[in-house]
Design an enzyme around this catalytic site. Structure first.
Site, PDB file in Angstrom:
ATOM      1  N   ARG B  14      -7.733 188.877  26.179  1.00 32.91           N
ATOM      2  CA  ARG B  14      -7.365 187.917  24.948  1.00 32.91           C
ATOM      3  C   ARG B  14      -8.557 187.061  24.711  1.00 32.91           C
ATOM      4  O   ARG B  14      -8.790 187.503  23.481  1.00 32.91           O
ATOM      5  CB  ARG B  14      -6.492 186.929  25.761  1.00 32.91           C
ATOM      6  CG  ARG B  14      -5.779 185.934  24.954  1.00 32.91           C
ATOM      7  CD  ARG B  14      -6.421 184.743  24.387  1.00 32.91           C
ATOM      8  NE  ARG B  14      -6.906 183.905  25.414  1.00 32.91           N
ATOM      9  CZ  ARG B  14      -7.827 182.757  25.091  1.00 32.91           C
ATOM     10  NH1 ARG B  14      -8.176 182.534  23.877  1.00 32.91           N
ATOM     11  NH2 ARG B  14      -8.087 182.085  26.173  1.00 32.91           N
ATOM     12  N   HIS B 213     -16.948 177.916  30.198  1.00 34.86           N
ATOM     13  CA  HIS B 213     -17.933 178.833  29.185  1.00 34.86           C
ATOM     14  C   HIS B 213     -19.439 178.762  29.411  1.00 34.86           C
ATOM     15  O   HIS B 213     -19.918 177.724  30.207  1.00 34.86           O
ATOM     16  CB  HIS B 213     -17.711 178.469  27.715  1.00 34.86           C
ATOM     17  CG  HIS B 213     -16.596 178.920  27.064  1.00 34.86           C
ATOM     18  ND1 HIS B 213     -16.282 178.998  25.760  1.00 34.86           N
ATOM     19  CD2 HIS B 213     -15.377 179.672  27.639  1.00 34.86           C
ATOM     20  CE1 HIS B 213     -15.195 179.506  25.487  1.00 34.86           C
ATOM     21  NE2 HIS B 213     -14.638 179.972  26.704  1.00 34.86           N
ATOM     22  N   CYS B 244     -21.601 186.329  22.732  1.00 35.67           N
ATOM     23  CA  CYS B 244     -23.077 186.290  22.747  1.00 35.67           C
ATOM     24  C   CYS B 244     -23.906 185.001  23.182  1.00 35.67           C
ATOM     25  O   CYS B 244     -23.607 184.109  22.508  1.00 35.67           O
ATOM     26  CB  CYS B 244     -23.662 186.718  21.640  1.00 35.67           C
ATOM     27  SG  CYS B 244     -25.472 186.773  21.647  1.00 35.67           S
ATOM     28  N   ASN B 253     -17.648 183.263  27.193  1.00 39.74           N
ATOM     29  CA  ASN B 253     -17.002 183.023  28.623  1.00 39.74           C
ATOM     30  C   ASN B 253     -18.073 183.422  29.697  1.00 39.74           C
ATOM     31  O   ASN B 253     -18.902 184.208  29.468  1.00 39.74           O
ATOM     32  CB  ASN B 253     -15.834 184.082  28.593  1.00 39.74           C
ATOM     33  CG  ASN B 253     -14.384 183.821  27.933  1.00 39.74           C
ATOM     34  OD1 ASN B 253     -13.808 182.709  28.529  1.00 39.74           O
ATOM     35  ND2 ASN B 253     -14.286 184.257  26.736  1.00 39.74           N
TER      36      ASN B 253
END
Lengths: 310, 310
Positions: B14, B213, B244, B253
């Site tokens: 996702r 993140h 990136c 992530n």
């Protein structure tokens, strides 16, 4: 942990520069040190007293020490592989001398070409050299246990080995012991266990620093674990110089900018101005055009409204 | 923390796929899910029920859910932006439905084009839809507070705002609340503070997951902080797909492989075979030749003698 002071020790001029092929010119080394001090860095490992044919990149360490000493508040640290290097370090006037001792004897033989017993002899000789100096000229002498969290040749390193080496280094006359994750094997649970074990053996006041790598991405998590068990000094390298996280065998020092961002964001005082620290990267970019600089925080930028620790 | 079970929720299908331009073909999505399940992944966020013109990369989410459900032990999660998406998710048979609500109302208006009050209406409608189902067909409904740790538009997000939103989501009928560091602003001290505050308000059992993140390199340190305050579910993306770390605006992530390495090295059980997990990357490399995959652990390799948690 709000308001605790943490010492970020910049080791890029030693660990970063020894890991790359080109030699940073002396003028750029001086400019880097000046800019780092201006940004609030309080300790820099400025070089290593090793034979020039082994590490030509660091052959000017005596000159770098002399320049670094012109900053009155800066703690000037150097690495030495043996008593001969320590003699040069004492002559140059370093404030701190670190001698690495690999917990893995296989690694020690391969890297320093010495058994543990032979390294102990060097430690004893260095202690004698230091004690021969007037008290006000004696540097701090640190025995740094490298491969303390595992070895690429031996694999797991028993915690009892590290503890025994720390005890031996203190018994021989070191002022303090450091632990180095040379191989990037450490994990946060292990950091806590090993630091506690060493603290129990030699006293928390004699083991305050960790040298961590980010080889497997756990560098800052390991810092956090260290903070939790009372560690207050962390080595790091500006721009992660010399350590490519995406190349095998990389040294992979944790990135000074990311470390300072984490500490300051957490409310821990480093005394470092993050924007001025990030600006230091331009010196390396200009003088080492072929080398990559790393760091998530410099690339992403500071959060909107970011405030340093008060 | 030895032996604690941690749920690693793979969100790459996702969050990763929505962040890249090319569409991963359905066959490759299925192959990825199969390989992830074979590696031991127990929960996957397989897609999002958003209009195809907004996210064409996820237009086949219903088919992906249908395939994912053929794995009997897999918890199949999806994201929905509103009640219309939830209808589709319920029809497809997802086990878990997550609706994001941005703590920053500015961000909410810009991203979802809804005020908080309008999102609450959608939440209430979704709760009604779920309660209309037979008890054994009701999915878990999570309200995910995004920009919970700061916002690129508003800067600091008050903790009281996040706590109030968590309380409201529970009052409206959500089963659980998650916190998302959408902007990569979180630091470990803040993670602990905010999780504790939300736990105090709605009960620890209703807030077990964090979506972190790695934008500023603190992702795994923030995981460690979460573990310390009882978080047991962490979202992550295989290969850090779509984020990136060295590009501004990256979603970033945390990398599943690095997360699993840290947890297993610490003795925390994920149930995931790290070598098989790393092997899943080949599916993405082959099907998305232009996309970079990240991860320190896959690049550096596992430590010599590495053992997973027992």
């Amino acid at each position: 942990m709000d308001g605790i002071d943490v010492l970020v020790s910049e080791v890029g001029p030693r660990d970063g520069l020894q890991s790359i092929a080109p030699t940073l010119p002396l003028a750029a080394k001086k400019a880097w040190i000046d800019a780092a001090v201006a940004a609030g860095i309080r300790e820099i490992e400025v070089g290593s007293f090793v034979p020039a044919h082994i590490l030509p990149q660091l052959a000017d360490t005596a000159d770098v020490v002399a320049h670094a000493r012109t900053h009155p508040a800066l703690h000037v640290a150097v690495l030495v592989p043996n008593a001969k290097g320590a003699e040069a370090a004492l002559a140059a006037g370093a404030h701190k001398i670190t001698l690495p001792l690999s917990a893995s004897e296989t690694h020690s033989l391969k890297n320093l070409r010495r058994t543990h017993a032979q390294v102990f002899d060097e430690v004893a000789r260095i202690v004698d050299l230091i004690r021969a100096l007037p008290a006000d000229r004696r540097p701090t002498f640190e025995g740094a246990v490298s491969t303390a969290f595992g070895c690429t040749l031996e694999g797991e390193v028993p915690e009892s080995t590290v503890v025994a080496l720390a005890e031996k280094l203190m018994a021989l006359g070191c002022d303090e012991v450091g632990l180095s994750d040379t191989t990037g094997y450490a994990n946060p649970a292990q950091v806590k266990r090993l630091v506690r074990a060493v603290h129990a053996a030699i006293g928390a006041d004699h083991m305050t620093g960790l040298h961590l790598h980010n080889t497997r991405g756990l560098g800052l998590a390991n810092v956090l674990a260290g903070l939790d068990v009372g560690i207050t000094t962390f080595d790091a390298s500006l721009g992660g110089l010399g350590g490519c996280p995406f190349a095998p065998g990389a040294s992979g020092n944790i990135v000074t900018e990311d470390l300072v961002f984490m500490l300051e964001a957490m409310g821990l005082r480093t005394g470092i101005d993050l924007n001025r620290l990030i600006a230091c990267r331009a010196i390396l970019s200009a003088a080492l055009p072929g080398e990559s600089l790393y760091g998530f925080t410099p690339d992403a930028g500071l959060p909107l409204g970011f405030r340093a620790a008060a």
